[in-house]
Design a protein around this motif. Sequence first.
Motif, short mmCIF file in Angstrom:
data_model
loop_
_atom_site.label_atom_id
_atom_site.label_comp_id
_atom_site.label_asym_id
_atom_site.label_seq_id
_atom_site.Cartn_x
_atom_site.Cartn_y
_atom_site.Cartn_z
N PRO A 73 0.83 -1.22 0.00
CA PRO A 73 0.00 0.00 0.00
C PRO A 73 0.86 1.27 0.00
O PRO A 73 1.86 1.34 0.70
CB PRO A 73 -0.79 -0.12 1.30
CG PRO A 73 -0.76 -1.57 1.66
CD PRO A 73 0.56 -2.09 1.16
N HIS A 74 0.47 2.24 -0.83
CA HIS A 74 1.13 3.54 -0.87
C HIS A 74 0.21 4.56 -0.21
O HIS A 74 -0.95 4.71 -0.61
CB HIS A 74 1.41 3.97 -2.32
CG HIS A 74 2.45 3.15 -3.00
ND1 HIS A 74 3.62 3.70 -3.49
CD2 HIS A 74 2.53 1.82 -3.28
CE1 HIS A 74 4.36 2.75 -4.05
NE2 HIS A 74 3.71 1.61 -3.93
N GLU A 75 0.73 5.25 0.80
CA GLU A 75 -0.09 6.26 1.48
C GLU A 75 -0.48 7.40 0.54
O GLU A 75 -1.60 7.88 0.56
CB GLU A 75 0.66 6.81 2.69
CG GLU A 75 0.80 5.82 3.83
CD GLU A 75 1.42 6.45 5.05
OE1 GLU A 75 1.60 7.68 5.06
OE2 GLU A 75 1.74 5.71 6.00
N LEU A 120 -4.72 -5.09 -5.27
CA LEU A 120 -4.04 -3.89 -4.76
C LEU A 120 -3.12 -3.30 -5.83
O LEU A 120 -3.13 -2.08 -6.07
CB LEU A 120 -3.23 -4.23 -3.51
CG LEU A 120 -2.38 -3.08 -2.93
CD1 LEU A 120 -3.28 -1.95 -2.44
CD2 LEU A 120 -1.48 -3.60 -1.82
N GLU A 121 -2.32 -4.16 -6.48
CA GLU A 121 -1.40 -3.68 -7.51
C GLU A 121 -2.16 -3.08 -8.69
O GLU A 121 -1.80 -2.01 -9.20
CB GLU A 121 -0.52 -4.84 -7.99
CG GLU A 121 0.51 -5.30 -6.98
CD GLU A 121 1.26 -6.53 -7.44
OE1 GLU A 121 2.46 -6.42 -7.74
OE2 GLU A 121 0.64 -7.61 -7.49
N ILE A 122 -3.21 -3.75 -9.11
CA ILE A 122 -3.99 -3.26 -10.25
C ILE A 122 -4.62 -1.91 -9.93
O ILE A 122 -4.57 -0.97 -10.72
CB ILE A 122 -5.08 -4.29 -10.63
CG1 ILE A 122 -4.42 -5.55 -11.21
CG2 ILE A 122 -6.06 -3.69 -11.64
CD1 ILE A 122 -5.38 -6.72 -11.39
N GLY A 123 -5.20 -1.80 -8.73
CA GLY A 123 -5.88 -0.57 -8.35
C GLY A 123 -4.93 0.60 -8.18
O GLY A 123 -5.21 1.73 -8.63
N ARG A 169 -3.53 1.73 -11.60
CA ARG A 169 -4.57 2.45 -12.34
C ARG A 169 -4.69 3.89 -11.83
O ARG A 169 -4.78 4.84 -12.60
CB ARG A 169 -5.91 1.73 -12.20
CG ARG A 169 -7.08 2.51 -12.82
CD ARG A 169 -8.40 1.81 -12.57
NE ARG A 169 -8.56 0.64 -13.41
CZ ARG A 169 -9.60 -0.20 -13.31
NH1 ARG A 169 -10.53 0.01 -12.38
NH2 ARG A 169 -9.71 -1.24 -14.11
N ALA A 170 -4.66 4.05 -10.50
CA ALA A 170 -4.76 5.38 -9.90
C ALA A 170 -3.55 6.24 -10.28
O ALA A 170 -3.69 7.45 -10.54
CB ALA A 170 -4.88 5.28 -8.39
N SER A 171 -2.36 5.65 -10.33
CA SER A 171 -1.15 6.42 -10.66
C SER A 171 -1.14 6.86 -12.11
O SER A 171 -0.50 7.85 -12.47
CB SER A 171 0.10 5.60 -10.34
OG SER A 171 0.30 4.58 -11.30
N LEU A 172 -1.83 6.11 -12.98
CA LEU A 172 -1.87 6.43 -14.41
C LEU A 172 -3.00 7.40 -14.78
O LEU A 172 -3.02 7.92 -15.89
CB LEU A 172 -2.03 5.14 -15.23
CG LEU A 172 -0.78 4.29 -15.41
CD1 LEU A 172 -1.13 2.93 -15.97
CD2 LEU A 172 0.25 4.98 -16.30
N GLU A 173 -3.91 7.64 -13.84
CA GLU A 173 -5.03 8.54 -14.13
C GLU A 173 -4.51 9.94 -14.46
O GLU A 173 -3.67 10.48 -13.75
CB GLU A 173 -5.97 8.61 -12.93
CG GLU A 173 -7.27 9.34 -13.23
CD GLU A 173 -8.24 9.28 -12.07
OE1 GLU A 173 -9.33 9.86 -12.21
OE2 GLU A 173 -7.92 8.66 -11.04
#
Length: 241
Positions: free
Chosen positions: A9-11, A190-193, A196-200
């Motif tokens: 998890p990344h805060e 977790l990795e997929i989510g 995906r958030a970092s690429l938004e």
Amino acid sequence: MKDTIYAQPHEALAAFQFDESVVAVFPDMIQRSVPGYQTILTGIGELTDAFCQPNSKLYDLGCSLGAATITMRRKAKHGCEIIAVDNSKAMIERAKEHILGFHSDVPVNLICDDIQAVDIENASIVVINFTLQFIAPEDRQTLISDIYQGLKPGGILILSEKIHFDQAEIQTAIEHLHLQFKRANGYSELEIGQKRASLENVLISDTEATHLERMKTAGFASASIWFQAYNFVSFLAIKSK
């Protein structure tokens, strides 16, 4: 190395970038994330064999670790030069190691720069592999038009991209297939989510129609998808002789 960048998890998730951490795991990341990637590389080699013109230039724009460059170099004709460009210094440094690991008489000029700043000239082949999607949408037409102008008659553009679909039900179904592909390759939810958030707002895709219209506007009379796996496609555009 195995891609475990988003395994914990990344805060605070930073926007995705091609830094040292990504470079270290990039081959694993792309093989596990992009369906059909190896088939696209094989096709680039075959298209190079068919369309490369002697004493011309071949461009790999957004070359990352040089996979397409190495593939093109195996099929390049006499007197050709390959210009490989990436704006990530870490990618260019690692690409040098990869390319020097294979002997060839075809020179490769590796450039660390924005691909929009590179002059395209005397080109018989230009490859953009999953890079246009990271360029601001308002700048994409100019880049494709500049490539068209720099191509020799009979030259080609190979453009590989992640696309999206206008029909919501189709988009949902194909997104599901891609997610299943990543799960089957060992990525956790977790990795997929987190990825995906970092690429938004970093990776901004176009539709097939938008890509084709852009190539038509640039001047390409012939352009079509030559390969597709789920929402990952590769286009071939040919400049008339």
